[in-house]
Design an enzyme around this catalytic site. Structure first.
Site, PDB file in Angstrom:
ATOM      1  N   SER A  44     124.722 -19.452  42.893  1.00 32.92           N
ATOM      2  CA  SER A  44     126.064 -19.324  43.209  1.00 32.92           C
ATOM      3  C   SER A  44     126.264 -18.018  43.824  1.00 32.92           C
ATOM      4  O   SER A  44     127.315 -17.762  44.225  1.00 32.92           O
ATOM      5  CB  SER A  44     126.676 -19.143  41.820  1.00 32.92           C
ATOM      6  OG  SER A  44     126.682 -20.420  41.283  1.00 32.92           O
ATOM      7  N   CYS A 245     131.126 -24.562  35.780  1.00 31.42           N
ATOM      8  CA  CYS A 245     131.635 -23.732  36.784  1.00 31.42           C
ATOM      9  C   CYS A 245     132.065 -24.528  37.985  1.00 31.42           C
ATOM     10  O   CYS A 245     133.256 -24.840  37.879  1.00 31.42           O
ATOM     11  CB  CYS A 245     130.258 -22.769  37.104  1.00 31.42           C
ATOM     12  SG  CYS A 245     130.698 -21.379  38.031  1.00 31.42           S
ATOM     13  N   GLY A 289     134.042 -16.941  41.748  1.00 25.89           N
ATOM     14  CA  GLY A 289     135.014 -16.262  42.370  1.00 25.89           C
ATOM     15  C   GLY A 289     136.447 -16.954  42.321  1.00 25.89           C
ATOM     16  O   GLY A 289     137.421 -16.423  43.190  1.00 25.89           O
ATOM     17  N   TYR A 290     136.592 -18.576  42.073  1.00 28.70           N
ATOM     18  CA  TYR A 290     137.726 -19.062  42.226  1.00 28.70           C
ATOM     19  C   TYR A 290     137.863 -19.420  40.405  1.00 28.70           C
ATOM     20  O   TYR A 290     137.133 -19.789  39.755  1.00 28.70           O
ATOM     21  CB  TYR A 290     137.402 -20.239  42.688  1.00 28.70           C
ATOM     22  CG  TYR A 290     137.514 -20.022  44.486  1.00 28.70           C
ATOM     23  CD1 TYR A 290     138.439 -20.212  45.159  1.00 28.70           C
ATOM     24  CD2 TYR A 290     136.177 -19.544  45.041  1.00 28.70           C
ATOM     25  CE1 TYR A 290     138.290 -19.973  46.689  1.00 28.70           C
ATOM     26  CE2 TYR A 290     135.965 -19.253  46.350  1.00 28.70           C
ATOM     27  CZ  TYR A 290     137.271 -19.300  47.293  1.00 28.70           C
ATOM     28  OH  TYR A 290     136.993 -19.428  48.288  1.00 28.70           O
ATOM     29  N   HIS A 330     128.852 -20.624  31.735  1.00 27.31           N
ATOM     30  CA  HIS A 330     127.762 -20.990  31.714  1.00 27.31           C
ATOM     31  C   HIS A 330     127.055 -21.114  30.187  1.00 27.31           C
ATOM     32  O   HIS A 330     126.747 -20.249  29.590  1.00 27.31           O
ATOM     33  CB  HIS A 330     126.717 -20.173  32.481  1.00 27.31           C
ATOM     34  CG  HIS A 330     127.077 -20.290  34.047  1.00 27.31           C
ATOM     35  ND1 HIS A 330     126.328 -20.939  34.881  1.00 27.31           N
ATOM     36  CD2 HIS A 330     128.017 -19.663  34.733  1.00 27.31           C
ATOM     37  CE1 HIS A 330     126.847 -20.924  36.153  1.00 27.31           C
ATOM     38  NE2 HIS A 330     127.862 -20.004  35.959  1.00 27.31           N
ATOM     39  N   ASP A 332     124.518 -22.484  29.441  1.00 30.30           N
ATOM     40  CA  ASP A 332     122.935 -22.423  29.383  1.00 30.30           C
ATOM     41  C   ASP A 332     122.595 -20.808  29.211  1.00 30.30           C
ATOM     42  O   ASP A 332     121.656 -20.444  29.041  1.00 30.30           O
ATOM     43  CB  ASP A 332     122.546 -22.928  30.675  1.00 30.30           C
ATOM     44  CG  ASP A 332     123.415 -22.440  31.822  1.00 30.30           C
ATOM     45  OD1 ASP A 332     124.461 -23.033  32.185  1.00 30.30           O
ATOM     46  OD2 ASP A 332     122.653 -21.869  32.604  1.00 30.30           O
TER      47      ASP A 332
END
Length: 360
Positions: A44, A245, A289-290, A330, A332
């Site tokens: 990412s 995400c 970032g979005y 996340h 995880d």
């Protein structure tokens, strides 16, 4: 000596401890206190230069088992200080050695507090790690004209399908920039996984007769993912689906919502989120970032399940008709808190309930 030159003309000088090359990327920061290796290898961060707010990194070295990917696409690392004498019983090499072998430039000795304040005030900026500051004005002008994170998911996604064997539920994982920790959580639950490229069609997914589909994390602008949006629109009608995400953003777009670019995003391992149904607060690992625009959500089809405490952004969605849900964070973790790791169990339960109802 190496320099970080920003598109606004700012120059930060420091000492190189990575590959001695020049590199351009979107400059972002993470608030994580640990986990520098997992962050650097998280796809990412593709085409980004990562600034660590923690003043010291590299103190426990690097261990291959902690990688989130084998070929990280990060464009640079910025920190205040890298440990001179790392020590850990699991350590296989130092952070500088790791970065040099993977051709990733890095600078220490920078006033990261000042740099992060600038990014928080002005928003994310393009930057260049350069060996000289002589052409700084020209470099800054060129950086202002560039989109350095456009069309990058195809850069990090797998080119060919591959299996991750297990003995129970069959899960198709769509790779938008997949973290290994997601696969680890699925294999802990004995899932038989098949990882497909980001461009997989709905028919390619359905032909594998999966019990569930997981949409992974990944870099870049979700609005570019129109093929994946069309795939989700068809697949969610037939198979339980879980988005994480980037997967969350694609799921939202597939159901009529819109996304927007945040000022400086959420990156780190201490972001508090609130579960709407219970009021429970959990701390989460995030890297995006979005975000999904709440005023664009069609509440006939979707419900908001989580919100970020600090800025009230949408952190989770659930479909009202289909067995499908998503989260912006996340679950995880790795590194970070495991407050929401039970979402993988929720996905397993959703799959089992769907199969049970279908066979009844």
């Amino acid at each position: 000596m190496q320099y970080l030159i920003l598109e606004d003309g700012s120059i930060y000088a420091g000492e190189s401890f990575g590959a001695k090359i020049e590199s351009e990327g979107e400059v972002v920061f993470t608030t994580g206190m640990t986990g520098y290796q997992e962050a650097i290898t998280d796809q990412s961060y593709a085409n980004q230069i990562l600034v660590f707010t923690n003043p010291l990194i590299g103190n426990y070295g690097v261990c291959l088992a902690d990688n989130e990917s084998l070929n990280p696409q990060i464009k640079g690392v910025i920190c205040h200080q890298v440990a001179r004498y790392p020590d850990n019983w699991r350590m296989q090499e130092s952070l500088p050695e790791f970065l040099q072998k993977r051709n990733i430039p890095a600078i220490q000795g920078i006033d990261t507090r000042s740099l992060v304040k600038k990014l928080r005030l002005h928003g994310t900026l393009n930057g260049k790690i350069a060996s000289s500051k002589e052409q700084a004005e020209k470099i800054a002008a060129e950086l202002r004209e560039k989109n350095l994170t456009q069309h990058i998911i195809k850069q990090v996604s797998t080119k060919s399908p591959y299996p991750v064997p297990g003995s129970q539920r069959n899960i198709v994982v769509i790779d938008f920039g997949l973290k290994n920790s997601i696969l680890k959580e699925l294999t802990k639950r004995n899932c038989n996984c098949i990882v497909l490229p980001f461009s997989a069609s709905s028919q390619e997914v359905l032909n594998l007769h999966p019990d569930g589909v997981l949409l992974s994390n990944g870099p870049g602008d979700p609005e570019e993912m129109q093929e994946a949006v069309k795939m989700v629109q068809e697949v969610e009608k037939h198979i339980p689906l879980f988005g994480i995400c980037m997967g969350h953003q694609v799921f939202a777009l597939a159901n009529g919502a819109k996304t927007y670019k945040m000022k400086f995003g959420h990156r780190g391992f201490n972001h508090p989120v609130k579960e709407i149904a219970t009021g429970k607060i959990g701390f989460t690992s995030q890297n995006h970032g979005y975000a999904v625009a709440e005023d664009s959500i069609d509440f006939q089809n979707l419900m908001v399940t989580y919100k970020e405490i600090n800025d009230n952004t949408v952190e989770g969605l659930r479909h009202k008709k289909y067995p499908a849900f998503s989260v912006q964070f996340h679950p995880d973790a790795t590194p970070g808190p495991y407050d929401e790791v039970s979402l993988f169990d929720e996905f397993m339960m959703m799959i089992d309930n769907f199969k049970g109802a279908k066979n009844a």
